[in-house]
Write a protein that holds these residues in place. Structure first.
Motif, PDB file in Angstrom:
ATOM      1  N   GLY A 292      75.251   9.284 -11.707  1.00 36.93           N
ATOM      2  CA  GLY A 292      76.019  11.136 -11.590  1.00 36.93           C
ATOM      3  C   GLY A 292      76.656  11.273  -9.464  1.00 36.93           C
ATOM      4  O   GLY A 292      76.949  10.543  -9.328  1.00 36.93           O
ATOM      5  N   LEU A 293      76.475  12.222  -9.950  1.00 38.84           N
ATOM      6  CA  LEU A 293      76.613  13.169  -8.392  1.00 38.84           C
ATOM      7  C   LEU A 293      75.642  13.702  -7.653  1.00 38.84           C
ATOM      8  O   LEU A 293      74.808  14.485  -8.040  1.00 38.84           O
ATOM      9  CB  LEU A 293      77.733  13.265  -8.186  1.00 38.84           C
ATOM     10  CG  LEU A 293      78.418  14.782  -7.601  1.00 38.84           C
ATOM     11  CD1 LEU A 293      79.288  13.056  -6.254  1.00 38.84           C
ATOM     12  CD2 LEU A 293      79.326  15.134  -7.671  1.00 38.84           C
ATOM     13  N   GLY A 294      75.223  13.983  -6.605  1.00 46.13           N
ATOM     14  CA  GLY A 294      74.547  14.193  -5.669  1.00 46.13           C
ATOM     15  C   GLY A 294      74.025  13.658  -4.417  1.00 46.13           C
ATOM     16  O   GLY A 294      74.568  13.528  -3.320  1.00 46.13           O
ATOM     17  N   GLY A 295      72.972  13.587  -3.381  1.00 47.95           N
ATOM     18  CA  GLY A 295      72.459  13.759  -2.170  1.00 47.95           C
ATOM     19  C   GLY A 295      71.127  13.320  -2.649  1.00 47.95           C
ATOM     20  O   GLY A 295      69.952  13.607  -3.656  1.00 47.95           O
ATOM     21  N   ARG A 296      70.425  13.539  -1.249  1.00 42.80           N
ATOM     22  CA  ARG A 296      69.083  12.708  -0.973  1.00 42.80           C
ATOM     23  C   ARG A 296      68.409  14.278  -1.385  1.00 42.80           C
ATOM     24  O   ARG A 296      67.049  14.236  -1.882  1.00 42.80           O
ATOM     25  CB  ARG A 296      68.706  11.789   0.085  1.00 42.80           C
ATOM     26  CG  ARG A 296      69.101  12.858   1.133  1.00 42.80           C
ATOM     27  CD  ARG A 296      68.427  12.510   2.258  1.00 42.80           C
ATOM     28  NE  ARG A 296      69.236  12.742   3.928  1.00 42.80           N
ATOM     29  CZ  ARG A 296      69.901  11.717   4.714  1.00 42.80           C
ATOM     30  NH1 ARG A 296      71.597  10.951   3.817  1.00 42.80           N
ATOM     31  NH2 ARG A 296      70.371  12.926   5.473  1.00 42.80           N
ATOM     32  N   ASN A 297      68.724  15.373  -1.020  1.00 43.14           N
ATOM     33  CA  ASN A 297      68.307  16.587  -0.825  1.00 43.14           C
ATOM     34  C   ASN A 297      68.433  17.690  -2.388  1.00 43.14           C
ATOM     35  O   ASN A 297      67.206  18.313  -2.459  1.00 43.14           O
ATOM     36  CB  ASN A 297      69.324  17.449   0.536  1.00 43.14           C
ATOM     37  CG  ASN A 297      67.772  17.594   1.103  1.00 43.14           C
ATOM     38  OD1 ASN A 297      67.669  17.624   1.960  1.00 43.14           O
ATOM     39  ND2 ASN A 297      69.371  16.460   2.091  1.00 43.14           N
ATOM     40  N   GLN A 298      69.401  17.081  -2.438  1.00 41.64           N
ATOM     41  CA  GLN A 298      69.429  17.317  -4.888  1.00 41.64           C
ATOM     42  C   GLN A 298      68.532  16.968  -5.525  1.00 41.64           C
ATOM     43  O   GLN A 298      67.645  17.641  -6.137  1.00 41.64           O
ATOM     44  CB  GLN A 298      71.426  17.648  -4.338  1.00 41.64           C
ATOM     45  CG  GLN A 298      72.129  18.538  -3.715  1.00 41.64           C
ATOM     46  CD  GLN A 298      73.201  17.931  -3.986  1.00 41.64           C
ATOM     47  OE1 GLN A 298      74.191  18.652  -5.402  1.00 41.64           O
ATOM     48  NE2 GLN A 298      73.964  17.118  -3.162  1.00 41.64           N
ATOM     49  N   GLU A 299      68.410  15.838  -4.973  1.00 37.14           N
ATOM     50  CA  GLU A 299      67.025  15.211  -5.990  1.00 37.14           C
ATOM     51  C   GLU A 299      65.857  15.597  -5.340  1.00 37.14           C
ATOM     52  O   GLU A 299      64.926  15.454  -6.344  1.00 37.14           O
ATOM     53  CB  GLU A 299      67.709  13.476  -5.499  1.00 37.14           C
ATOM     54  CG  GLU A 299      66.871  12.736  -6.063  1.00 37.14           C
ATOM     55  CD  GLU A 299      66.817  11.450  -7.089  1.00 37.14           C
ATOM     56  OE1 GLU A 299      66.537  10.677  -6.453  1.00 37.14           O
ATOM     57  OE2 GLU A 299      68.275  10.935  -6.904  1.00 37.14           O
ATOM     58  N   ALA A 300      65.953  16.031  -4.293  1.00 39.92           N
ATOM     59  CA  ALA A 300      63.922  16.263  -3.807  1.00 39.92           C
ATOM     60  C   ALA A 300      64.060  17.680  -4.279  1.00 39.92           C
ATOM     61  O   ALA A 300      63.183  17.514  -5.008  1.00 39.92           O
ATOM     62  CB  ALA A 300      64.007  15.783  -2.594  1.00 39.92           C
ATOM     63  N   ALA A 301      65.421  18.812  -4.573  1.00 38.48           N
ATOM     64  CA  ALA A 301      65.551  19.765  -5.004  1.00 38.48           C
ATOM     65  C   ALA A 301      64.636  19.895  -6.878  1.00 38.48           C
ATOM     66  O   ALA A 301      64.453  20.203  -7.332  1.00 38.48           O
ATOM     67  CB  ALA A 301      66.198  20.878  -4.933  1.00 38.48           C
ATOM     68  N   LEU A 302      65.650  18.862  -7.295  1.00 42.22           N
ATOM     69  CA  LEU A 302      65.428  18.906  -8.653  1.00 42.22           C
ATOM     70  C   LEU A 302      64.256  18.459  -9.070  1.00 42.22           C
ATOM     71  O   LEU A 302      63.329  18.418 -10.359  1.00 42.22           O
ATOM     72  CB  LEU A 302      66.407  17.912  -8.743  1.00 42.22           C
ATOM     73  CG  LEU A 302      66.859  18.500 -10.620  1.00 42.22           C
ATOM     74  CD1 LEU A 302      66.394  19.117 -11.265  1.00 42.22           C
ATOM     75  CD2 LEU A 302      67.897  17.304 -11.428  1.00 42.22           C
ATOM     76  N   ALA A 303      63.864  17.407  -8.425  1.00 42.64           N
ATOM     77  CA  ALA A 303      62.069  16.578  -9.125  1.00 42.64           C
ATOM     78  C   ALA A 303      61.615  17.807  -8.562  1.00 42.64           C
ATOM     79  O   ALA A 303      59.848  18.010  -8.614  1.00 42.64           O
ATOM     80  CB  ALA A 303      61.978  15.665  -7.746  1.00 42.64           C
ATOM     81  N   GLY A 304      61.461  18.925  -7.217  1.00 43.97           N
ATOM     82  CA  GLY A 304      60.057  19.734  -6.668  1.00 43.97           C
ATOM     83  C   GLY A 304      60.639  20.670  -7.890  1.00 43.97           C
ATOM     84  O   GLY A 304      59.387  21.349  -8.086  1.00 43.97           O
ATOM     85  N   ALA A 305      61.357  21.173  -8.187  1.00 42.61           N
ATOM     86  CA  ALA A 305      61.539  21.801  -9.586  1.00 42.61           C
ATOM     87  C   ALA A 305      60.413  22.235 -10.675  1.00 42.61           C
ATOM     88  O   ALA A 305      60.116  22.550 -11.393  1.00 42.61           O
ATOM     89  CB  ALA A 305      63.065  22.328  -9.934  1.00 42.61           C
TER      90      ALA A 305
END
Length: 388
Positions: A292-305
């Motif tokens: 997939g596509l992303g970055g460390r902050n987008q991964e963090a945001a989704l995990a946090g959500a």
């Protein structure tokens, strides 16, 4: 303070050669040009722009032909500066990819392939740059060595937790405390030694055997280094900005690290009595597990959500350079409704995380932050607001 010292400094009276690399190269070069006359120089960054010196567009997060051209020109500028001239190196985040020159018989393709493996491995920036320094003819002190009998001034805008000078931009102007053996150990630790190009493995082995000289271990004879700003500066600014909006903010840490998804869950669970906005600064890592596509902050945001359903908490995770990973987004801001919005369009947040595809999910939920390149880079900022 830096502006005043430069304005009054005798180096402004002689030949001044400026070499700037990183996401903030343009702004930093303009700052120097405002207080002294630049004889010649170069700035390498991610976008073309008008600057007091010629600009080369390099690659990030992977080096490209522009990065190599910039590395070659930077070494030439340092090596040809007259004795007694001032060489001013302006370094900011992104420099490791933007200023690149393969060592020995290595090629740009070798650097790119190794870089991809390292970035996907979960290794932190210190480990990644240990390898990069030993594949480079400019990193790890080589630029300082080329500067010869000049006066060398390094001004640093730090994106590295702890401000380790040999790690920031892979330390082109500072002594390198790491070795070829350390670089091999990094590859072993993350299961990459058999996966990097054979030319890379052979180069590192030759260095460890003493066939190739180590990176420079002593400093330039006439060198001054100043850290002009870092992530702590940005974190303090976030608290000040919150205060102007009637919110009480607090910096929880300026050394945030670890796996993005784990650190995010811990961050959104953090509370401080009487505090409205919690600020975290640092740089986490991602172990890529899908295509997939992303970055460390987008991964963090989704995990946090995933931890926010049913709460009144809002969580922002963004890269201060405006570019998270290889996407157009700086990061994302999520809340209790993020997972529901994804579910409504048929998406599974856990599956997106497992496929390292946070970008597609957060695009669909409308939670991405898109700023474009900001012209700076002091690592990542995370903000947590629990609401009332």
């Amino acid at each position: 303070a830096v502006r005043h010292s430069l304005k009054e400094d005798p180096l402004a009276d002689g030949e001044v050669v400026v070499i700037a690399s990183g996401k903030a190269a343009i702004a930093m070069t303009r700052g120097v040009a405002a207080v002294m006359d630049i004889t010649e120089g170069i700035a390498v960054t991610t976008v073309d722009a008008v600057a007091p010196v010629p600009v080369i567009v390099g690659g990030h997060p992977e080096p490209n032909a522009g990065s190599v051209a910039a590395g070659r020109r930077a070494l030439e500028l340092a090596a040809t500066a007259r004795p007694g001239a001032a060489v001013v190196y302006l370094v900011s985040g992104g420099s490791s990819a933007l200023l690149a020159l393969p060592a020995g018989a290595l090629t740009l393709d070798d650097l790119v392939a190794t870089n991809r493996l390292l970035l996907a491995s979960g290794a932190d920036i210190a480990d990644i740059n240990t390898v990069r320094k030993h594949l480079s003819a400019i990193k790890g002190g080589h630029l300082a060595a080329a500067a010869g009998d000049t006066r060398l001034l390094t001004l640093v805008l730090s994106d590295v937790v702890g401000n380790r000078l040999d790690v920031i931009g892979s330390g082109p102007t500072v002594p390198d405390p790491t070795t070829y053996g350390d670089a091999i150990d990094v590859l072993e630790t993350f299961g990459l030694r058999a996966r990097v190009p054979a030319t890379v493995a052979e180069h590192l082995a030759a260095g460890a055997a003493g066939v190739i000289d180590e990176t420079p271990k002593t400093d330039h004879a006439n060198h001054e280094i100043r850290v002009v700003a870092d992530g702590a500066t940005a974190a303090a600014a976030a608290v000040a900005s919150a205060g102007r909006r009637g919110l009480i903010g607090e910096v929880v840490t300026t050394t945030l690290g670890g796996e993005s998804r784990t650190a995010a869950v811990e961050a959104v669970a953090t509370r401080r009595p009487g505090i409205d906005l919690l600020v975290f600064r640092g740089e986490t890592t991602v172990t890529v597990s899908g295509a997939g596509l992303g970055g460390r902050n987008q991964e963090a945001a989704l995990a946090g959500a995933l931890a926010l359903e049913g709460s009144t908490t809002t969580f922002l995770a963004a890269d201060t350079d405006g570019i998270d990973g290889t996407t157009e987004a700086a990061g994302a801001v999520v809340d209790a409704g993020t997972i529901g919005r994804g579910r409504e369009v048929g998406l599974d947040a856990i599956e997106a995380l497992n496929c390292s595809d946070a970008h597609a999910y957060l695009t669909a939920t409308g939670d991405l932050i898109i700023t474009g390149p900001t012209g700076t880079n002091v690592a990542d900022l995370w903000l947590v607001h629990h609401g009332r």
